[in-house]
Design an enzyme around this catalytic site. Structure first.
Site, mmCIF file in Angstrom:
data_model
loop_
_atom_site.group_PDB
_atom_site.id
_atom_site.type_symbol
_atom_site.label_atom_id
_atom_site.label_comp_id
_atom_site.label_asym_id
_atom_site.label_seq_id
_atom_site.Cartn_x
_atom_site.Cartn_y
_atom_site.Cartn_z
ATOM 1 N N ASP A 25 0.850 -1.178 0.000
ATOM 2 C CA ASP A 25 0.000 0.000 0.000
ATOM 3 C C ASP A 25 0.896 1.241 0.000
ATOM 4 O O ASP A 25 2.093 1.158 0.282
ATOM 5 C CB ASP A 25 -0.886 -0.025 1.247
ATOM 6 C CG ASP A 25 -1.715 1.220 1.407
ATOM 7 O OD1 ASP A 25 -2.463 1.551 0.474
ATOM 8 O OD2 ASP A 25 -1.588 1.879 2.456
ATOM 9 N N ASP A 27 -0.312 5.190 0.845
ATOM 10 C CA ASP A 27 -0.582 6.208 1.866
ATOM 11 C C ASP A 27 -0.588 5.610 3.266
ATOM 12 O O ASP A 27 -1.359 4.685 3.559
ATOM 13 C CB ASP A 27 -1.935 6.869 1.596
ATOM 14 C CG ASP A 27 -1.951 7.640 0.293
ATOM 15 O OD1 ASP A 27 -1.201 8.622 0.183
ATOM 16 O OD2 ASP A 27 -2.700 7.246 -0.622
ATOM 17 N N LYS A 157 -10.302 -1.121 -2.855
ATOM 18 C CA LYS A 157 -10.348 -1.590 -1.470
ATOM 19 C C LYS A 157 -11.610 -1.051 -0.783
ATOM 20 O O LYS A 157 -11.997 0.086 -1.045
ATOM 21 C CB LYS A 157 -9.107 -1.105 -0.714
ATOM 22 C CG LYS A 157 -7.789 -1.495 -1.363
ATOM 23 C CD LYS A 157 -6.607 -0.827 -0.660
ATOM 24 C CE LYS A 157 -5.310 -1.080 -1.384
ATOM 25 N NZ LYS A 157 -4.139 -0.430 -0.731
ATOM 26 N N ASP A 182 -1.559 -0.469 6.073
ATOM 27 C CA ASP A 182 -1.640 0.303 7.311
ATOM 28 C C ASP A 182 -3.057 0.507 7.806
ATOM 29 O O ASP A 182 -3.252 0.960 8.942
ATOM 30 C CB ASP A 182 -1.005 1.685 7.114
ATOM 31 C CG ASP A 182 -1.918 2.625 6.351
ATOM 32 O OD1 ASP A 182 -2.309 3.662 6.918
ATOM 33 O OD2 ASP A 182 -2.246 2.322 5.202
#
Length: 234
Positions: A25, A27, A157, A182
């Site tokens: 991922d 960000d 997602k 995250d």
């Protein structure tokens, strides 16, 4: 920026269940942009007369933008259309990126380790293509076989599509691709795709679970752990 990827001999095609690739991922995982997104959203809504708090932040972390926009409109009843609000938030976020994007601790070391050992890495983000291309100027496009943006898949997602697309493009088995995330939204997507997951929470709490390891920093992620995440599922 789209990199053309052709599966190479470096991809482990043995039947022993070993690690084939790492899907990351962006960000909040590799780059410290979750605060930028929050600043963009909170400052905009403050100007519109709505105060967002930490409860709201927990709901919007991890995107995708469509889910964030739906939540913000439902919560604040702001008199803007989803399209208008998307443009305003994205532009404010882009403005915040003007001076570059800080990498998360351990991100550069992890990417260099994967490259040194010939393990393909793909960037899989809910952010749109134009955002990814801006961030790659700081992160380095050379670290990735390719990138998958949230506006390039039918469903982003928490649906599994982005990670299934990435594994397919690599010619890899999802169960042999470790995902590093995250946010709960991304973890759900990766697990729905059948990938083992390393979670390094940035804002929202993520609990350990089957096939999921939760760490406090990317600095704890090494090649031994990545390989163990795959072999533990065999």
């Amino acid at each position: 920026m789209t990199t053309i990827w052709t599966p190479s001999d470096s991809l482990d095609r043995t039947g022993d269940g070993g690690l084939q690739a790492v899907l990351l991922d962006m960000d909040g995982t590799l780059v410290d942009t979750e605060d930028f997104w929050w600043q963009a959203e909170a400052s905009l809504f403050a100007e519109l007369g709505h105060r967002l708090d930490e409860k709201d932040r927990a709901h919007v972390v991890g995107g995708p933008m469509s889910r964030v926009i739906d939540y913000l409109i439902a919560t604040t009843q702001v008199a803007l259309s989803p399209a208008e609000l998307t443009v305003l938030i994205n532009q404010r976020f882009v403005d915040l990126l003007a001076d570059g994007v800080p990498l998360m601790p351990g991100a550069e070391r992890l990417l260099n380790t994967l490259n040194a050992h010939g393990i393909p890495a793909a960037l899989v983000s809910a952010s749109h293509r134009h955002i990814i291309d801006i961030v790659l100027q700081s992160l380095g496009a050379e670290h990735f076989a390719f990138t998958v943006a949230g506006d390039e898949v039918a469903r982003t997602k928490p649906h599994p599509d982005p990670y299934l697309v990435a594994a397919a493009r690599l010619g890899a088995e999802p169960a042999r691709c470790v995902v590093v995330e995250d946010a709960p939204t991304g973890v759900l997507a990766a697990e729905a795709a059948g990938c083992p997951v390393i979670a390094v929470p940035s804002v929202a709490v993520i609990e350990p679970g089957p096939g999921r390891t939760v760490l406090s920093s990317l600095e704890q992620v090494d090649l031994e752990l990545l390989r163990a995440m795959v072999t533990a599922r065999v």
